[in-house]
Design a protein around this motif. Structure first.
Motif, PDB file in Angstrom:
ATOM      1  N   SER A 358      -5.226   0.017  -6.303  1.00 33.44           N
ATOM      2  CA  SER A 358      -4.370  -1.105  -6.180  1.00 33.44           C
ATOM      3  C   SER A 358      -2.806  -0.778  -5.995  1.00 33.44           C
ATOM      4  O   SER A 358      -1.915  -1.469  -5.196  1.00 33.44           O
ATOM      5  N   THR A 359      -2.461   0.292  -6.482  1.00 32.18           N
ATOM      6  CA  THR A 359      -1.090   0.638  -6.128  1.00 32.18           C
ATOM      7  C   THR A 359      -0.946   2.041  -5.295  1.00 32.18           C
ATOM      8  O   THR A 359       0.397   2.300  -5.132  1.00 32.18           O
ATOM      9  N   ALA A 360      -1.722   2.729  -5.130  1.00 30.16           N
ATOM     10  CA  ALA A 360      -1.799   3.954  -4.445  1.00 30.16           C
ATOM     11  C   ALA A 360      -1.094   3.976  -3.116  1.00 30.16           C
ATOM     12  O   ALA A 360      -0.361   4.581  -2.831  1.00 30.16           O
ATOM     13  N   ARG A 361      -1.338   2.800  -2.304  1.00 32.34           N
ATOM     14  CA  ARG A 361      -0.602   2.902  -1.144  1.00 32.34           C
ATOM     15  C   ARG A 361       1.039   2.691  -1.155  1.00 32.34           C
ATOM     16  O   ARG A 361       1.702   3.283  -0.329  1.00 32.34           O
ATOM     17  N   ASP A 362       1.282   1.872  -2.013  1.00 32.39           N
ATOM     18  CA  ASP A 362       2.655   1.723  -2.476  1.00 32.39           C
ATOM     19  C   ASP A 362       3.402   2.640  -2.975  1.00 32.39           C
ATOM     20  O   ASP A 362       4.740   3.233  -2.609  1.00 32.39           O
ATOM     21  N   THR A 363       2.644   3.495  -3.628  1.00 32.71           N
ATOM     22  CA  THR A 363       3.335   5.065  -4.121  1.00 32.71           C
ATOM     23  C   THR A 363       3.961   5.695  -3.125  1.00 32.71           C
ATOM     24  O   THR A 363       4.788   6.284  -3.217  1.00 32.71           O
ATOM     25  N   VAL A 364       3.158   6.178  -1.873  1.00 28.24           N
ATOM     26  CA  VAL A 364       3.285   6.731  -0.823  1.00 28.24           C
ATOM     27  C   VAL A 364       4.051   5.981   0.197  1.00 28.24           C
ATOM     28  O   VAL A 364       4.685   6.918   1.231  1.00 28.24           O
ATOM     29  N   GLY A 365       4.162   4.985  -0.033  1.00 29.24           N
ATOM     30  CA  GLY A 365       4.907   4.205   0.867  1.00 29.24           C
ATOM     31  C   GLY A 365       4.860   4.357   2.462  1.00 29.24           C
ATOM     32  O   GLY A 365       6.000   3.961   3.031  1.00 29.24           O
TER      33      GLY A 365
END
Length: 445
Positions: A358-365
């Motif tokens: 759920s946070t993976a996309r936000d991490t790589v931005g």
């Protein structure tokens, strides 16, 4: 240019073409002043446009990073380029997939081939015909979207003169690891690392890459070939500790007790990794994967100080040499590094099984695509019958829904260990393609 305002639409087209063909830096240094070629200056619109044409063709001829491939590259480029397009961030019709360790232990044909040739894994790596056969076995069985070179991360220590063995039952070992800074004298000097050094010490790997591509062509497999290497910290870990199961604190001990000597060793390893990966691309590989396989054996502070600069240098140098080649990175067990890795120039950041989808996309931005992180345990048949083709499809759909179908390479969070069912592996590959295609067509992902 002298007459740039007299025929603006035409000049815009010419300038745009020049920009795309030769790169902004190469072209704009001359495009917006008084244009000249060989000290000739334009005095009319027609002459101005002709000089522009000559300038463009001159830059194309001299610019090694031109985006138009030469005939040799064009011939080598795979017809089935889904994974390349996805890695570079292009919109795709379905999500591509391949699997870590897709060749090897889980395949019955691999066991049969090993028995036939009478060589163990490590021995087979010295025989290009063995490497080619093992690389292609999963492509014959599964509709994976890429092949990966059948090799091992410890070929680099071998090339540096470090003995690597496979005694059986305990994995691959370094029986005589570097015991202290004085043992750095056993290694070549950094100035010795070159294209020629790689050809001399790792020529069998490069020959294998070429043979794989020949065999793929013979068998009508026009899919990308992934080249790979371990990252410097992982190599240091094995070279000073000797094993992934014993002396596992040796690497961190080196960093703490011998920080400058550790950096000296890491610099040497960074250089040979760059030259080794470059040689694989020059031999015809289409994509690269960098494995920081022992990321779980280093804390965040030391990763940032010792490992990250190496990964940064690798990305920068390879992107300078091969700007259009997809570059993927996997910092296994060190997901804290993923945000920074996405800023270094890697096209794809791999996430392991511990990463929250759920946070993976936000991490790589949006700076990089994602690869991973399906649980390989879902591919092992259970005595109670709880793992089936249907459960694999369901869990694959969950992966796609959580991570999205675009800018994703569906892979595992950990490599195949050998107990997986080929039937369930095939179910995963098929589910990725079929479910993602349906989602994309429906506009839901």
């Amino acid at each position: 240019a002298n007459n740039i305002n007299t025929d603006l639409p035409t000049m815009k087209l010419v300038l745009a073409a020049a920009f795309l063909l030769t790169g902004a830096t190469a072209f704009t240094s001359t495009a917006f002043g008084t244009r000249s070629v060989g000290h000739a200056f334009a005095t009319s619109q027609a002459e101005d446009l002709e000089l522009t044409r000559k300038l463009i063709m001159s830059n194309v001829a001299n610019n090694e990073d031109c985006i138009i491939p030469d005939s040799e590259d064009e011939e080598n480029y795979p017809k089935h380029d889904l994974m390349i397009r996805a890695a570079l961030g292009q919109t795709v019709e379905r999500t591509p997939t391949w699997l870590f360790r897709q060749a090897g232990r889980h395949l019955p044909e691999y066991a049969e081939y090993k028995k036939k040739v009478g060589r163990n894994f490590l021995e087979m790596l010295s025989y290009p015909e063995d490497v080619a056969e093992c690389t292609l076995q999963p492509l014959r069985r599964y509709e994976v979207d890429a092949a990966i070179l059948f090799s091992d991360i410890l070929v680099i220590p071998e090339a540096l003169g470090i003995e690597v063995t496979m005694p059986g039952g305990v994995g691959i070992l370094v029986p005589n690891p570097l015991s202290g800074p004085e043992d750095l004298a056993r290694l070549p000097d950094i100035d010795e690392i070159s294209t020629e050094f790689v050809e001399d010490k790792l020529g069998h790997v490069i020959t294998s890459v070429k043979l794989i591509l020949e065999k793929m062509k013979e068998e009508g497999m026009s899919r990308p070939l992934i080249g790979f290497s371990a990252a410097p910290w992982t190599l240091l870990f094995y070279m000073v500790g000797g094993s992934s199961k014993k002396n596992t604190d040796a690497g961190m001990t080196w960093l703490k007790e011998h920080p400058e000597d550790s950096k000296t060793l890491l610099n040497l390893l960074t250089k040979i990794v760059i030259e080794y990966l470059s040689a694989q691309l020059d031999a015809g590989a289409h994509m690269l994967q960098v494995f920081e396989a022992m990321g779980m054996m280093i804390d965040e502070k030391n990763f940032d100080e010792f490992a990250m600069p190496c990964l940064k240098q690798i990305a920068e140098e390879l992107k300078e040499r091969y700007p259009n080649v997809p570059l993927m990175v996997f910092s296994r067990g060190a997901s804290f590094a993923n945000e920074e890795l996405s800023k270094l120039g890697y096209d794809v950041v791999t996430i392991d099984g511990e990463v929250d989808r759920s946070t993976a996309r936000d991490t790589v931005g949006g700076r990089a695509g994602l690869q991973g992180n399906y649980d390989p345990r879902e591919l092992i048949l259970a005595e109670d019958g709880s793992k089936t083709v249907e459960t694999v499809r369901e869990t694959t759909r969950e992966l796609l829904e959580a991570l999205g179908c675009q800018r994703l390479i569906a892979n595992l969070g950990e490599g195949l260990g050998g107990k997986e069912s080929p039937e369930l592996v095939e179910a995963f590959v098929n589910a990725v393609h079929e479910e993602s295609e349906k989602m994309i067509k429906a506009g839901s992902n």
